[in-house]
Design a protein around this motif. Structure first.
Motif, PDB file in Angstrom:
ATOM      1  N   HIS A  19      13.912  68.888  11.910  1.00  0.00           N
ATOM      2  CA  HIS A  19      14.939  69.324  12.846  1.00  0.00           C
ATOM      3  C   HIS A  19      16.018  70.139  12.133  1.00  0.00           C
ATOM      4  O   HIS A  19      16.494  71.157  12.637  1.00  0.00           O
ATOM      5  N   ALA A  20      16.397  69.694  10.926  1.00  0.00           N
ATOM      6  CA  ALA A  20      17.472  70.383  10.206  1.00  0.00           C
ATOM      7  C   ALA A  20      17.503  69.939   8.752  1.00  0.00           C
ATOM      8  O   ALA A  20      17.040  68.846   8.406  1.00  0.00           O
ATOM      9  N   ASP A  21      18.051  70.802   7.901  1.00  0.00           N
ATOM     10  CA  ASP A  21      18.448  70.437   6.543  1.00  0.00           C
ATOM     11  C   ASP A  21      19.949  70.189   6.579  1.00  0.00           C
ATOM     12  O   ASP A  21      20.704  71.016   7.108  1.00  0.00           O
ATOM     13  N   ALA A  22      20.383  69.063   6.016  1.00  0.00           N
ATOM     14  CA  ALA A  22      21.779  68.672   6.188  1.00  0.00           C
ATOM     15  C   ALA A  22      22.391  68.206   4.872  1.00  0.00           C
ATOM     16  O   ALA A  22      21.682  67.912   3.903  1.00  0.00           O
ATOM     17  N   TRP A  23      23.701  68.165   4.854  1.00  0.00           N
ATOM     18  CA  TRP A  23      24.422  67.648   3.698  1.00  0.00           C
ATOM     19  C   TRP A  23      25.750  67.088   4.155  1.00  0.00           C
ATOM     20  O   TRP A  23      26.296  67.463   5.197  1.00  0.00           O
ATOM     21  N   ALA A  24      26.266  66.148   3.383  1.00  0.00           N
ATOM     22  CA  ALA A  24      27.613  65.625   3.588  1.00  0.00           C
ATOM     23  C   ALA A  24      28.328  65.691   2.248  1.00  0.00           C
ATOM     24  O   ALA A  24      27.775  65.265   1.230  1.00  0.00           O
TER      25      ALA A  24
ATOM     26  N   VAL B  61      21.712  72.940   8.720  1.00  0.00           N
ATOM     27  CA  VAL B  61      21.000  74.184   8.978  1.00  0.00           C
ATOM     28  C   VAL B  61      19.826  73.831   9.880  1.00  0.00           C
ATOM     29  O   VAL B  61      18.872  73.173   9.445  1.00  0.00           O
ATOM     30  N   PHE B  62      19.891  74.240  11.141  1.00  0.00           N
ATOM     31  CA  PHE B  62      18.817  73.922  12.070  1.00  0.00           C
ATOM     32  C   PHE B  62      17.579  74.746  11.740  1.00  0.00           C
ATOM     33  O   PHE B  62      17.669  75.872  11.234  1.00  0.00           O
ATOM     34  N   SER B  63      16.428  74.180  12.026  1.00  0.00           N
ATOM     35  CA  SER B  63      15.169  74.810  11.620  1.00  0.00           C
ATOM     36  C   SER B  63      14.930  76.135  12.312  1.00  0.00           C
ATOM     37  O   SER B  63      14.294  77.032  11.743  1.00  0.00           O
ATOM     38  N   THR B  64      15.415  76.277  13.537  1.00  0.00           N
ATOM     39  CA  THR B  64      15.260  77.528  14.276  1.00  0.00           C
ATOM     40  C   THR B  64      16.558  77.860  14.992  1.00  0.00           C
ATOM     41  O   THR B  64      17.388  76.973  15.252  1.00  0.00           O
ATOM     42  N   ALA B  65      16.711  79.137  15.329  1.00  0.00           N
ATOM     43  CA  ALA B  65      17.886  79.556  16.096  1.00  0.00           C
ATOM     44  C   ALA B  65      17.895  78.892  17.462  1.00  0.00           C
ATOM     45  O   ALA B  65      18.959  78.542  17.994  1.00  0.00           O
TER      46      ALA B  65
END
Length: 290
Positions: free
Chosen positions: A236-241, A257-261
């Protein structure tokens, strides 16, 4: 053949300056856009985006020697400017060294990125390769920034307290999710290489299966993770905190960062920004800092 050149790249980006800055500097986001072509794989061995920190990656193309890239951060002025050096090597031979200056500024409803590369080719003329590689990478960056969501909240509690609330398997499920949501954990292992498999349960009883896969974890500073739709489901997304000391507390930055627009637009449509802020608000209440 060796030589020197100054290269300038400019991109208009359909994202706010703060979002573009996060896409440019956050290691989890940089890993998404770094490869200049689908045939290229980039493996990050180190990633520390702060003054004095460095980033080391291997650029791999089947049938060719790996290319080692070392980036050292010299200056970081958030949402304004970064300066770094970059050294490229292959088979133990240094190919080039460069000074890279990136400047970001608002431009209409989006932002503008100008990257200046002062290049010194050492083993061979690298100018054409830099033009192609940087150009493709910045095209990727513009696309990634356009589907990146960034949330930020100052929490009036010490950084170690906020970090422990996030990275404790007993406490994370107690506050995670928007107002009225609860978590039902199936497995949880909060470490680099670990995972959290859980259901988010909405106030109306709707169940949303989730699977978080944890990448790099820098204690007290940041964690990178991947969001999947349910256990071993599609990404679904690459994420960070990220967690930073600030006057009177801790600044928490949550990026995705979502996988698609299309997924980014859908998330915007159902109010993901507001729901994410609700989640950070629950964290603040949990640590007694509301």
């Amino acid at each position: 053949m060796s030589g020197c050149a100054t290269l300038t790249f400019e991109r208009q980006v359909s994202a706010p300056v703060e979002t573009l800055w996060q896409a440019w500097t956050a290691p989890a986001a940089r890993a998404v856009w770094a490869a200049p072509a689908p045939s290229v794989t980039v493996d990050f061995l180190e990633a520390d985006t702060r003054v004095g920190g460095r980033e080391v990656s291997l650029c791999k193309v089947e049938g060719q020697p790996d290319i080692r890239c070392e980036v050292g951060w010299l200056d970081l002025q958030p949402a304004r400017r970064s300066v770094n050096y970059e050294v490229i090597a292959s088979d133990g031979v240094t190919q080039s060294a460069a000074l890279v200056t990136a400047e970001v500024a608002p431009a209409g409803e989006g932002s503008r990125l100008v990257v200046t590369v002062q290049l010194s080719s050492l083993a061979e003329d690298m100018e054409a390769g830099y033009r192609q590689g940087f150009g493709a990478g910045l095209d990727n960056l513009a696309g990634v920034a356009g589907r990146t969501m960034v949330l930020r909240r100052v929490i009036r509690a010490p950084r170690e307290v906020v970090w422990q609330a996030w990275m404790n398997s007993e406490t994370l499920p107690r506050w995670w999710g928007p107002e009225g949501f609860s978590c039902r954990t199936r497995r949880i292992d909060l470490r680099a290489g670990g995972e959290w498999v859980f259901d988010m349960i909405a106030p109306d009883g709707t169940i949303y299966p989730n699977h978080h896969l944890y990448g790099e974890v820098r204690t007290g500073e940041r964690l990178d993770y991947t969001l999947l739709w349910g256990e071993n489901g599609p990404k679904h997304a690459d994420a960070w905190a990220a967690f930073e000391d600030t006057s009177g507390g801790t600044t928490v930055t949550l990026g995705m960062v979502f996988s698609t627009a299309a997924e980014f637009q859908e998330a915007q449509g159902f109010g993901a920004l507001e729901l994410g802020q609700q989640t950070l608000g629950k964290l603040a209440r949990f640590v007694g800092a509301a």
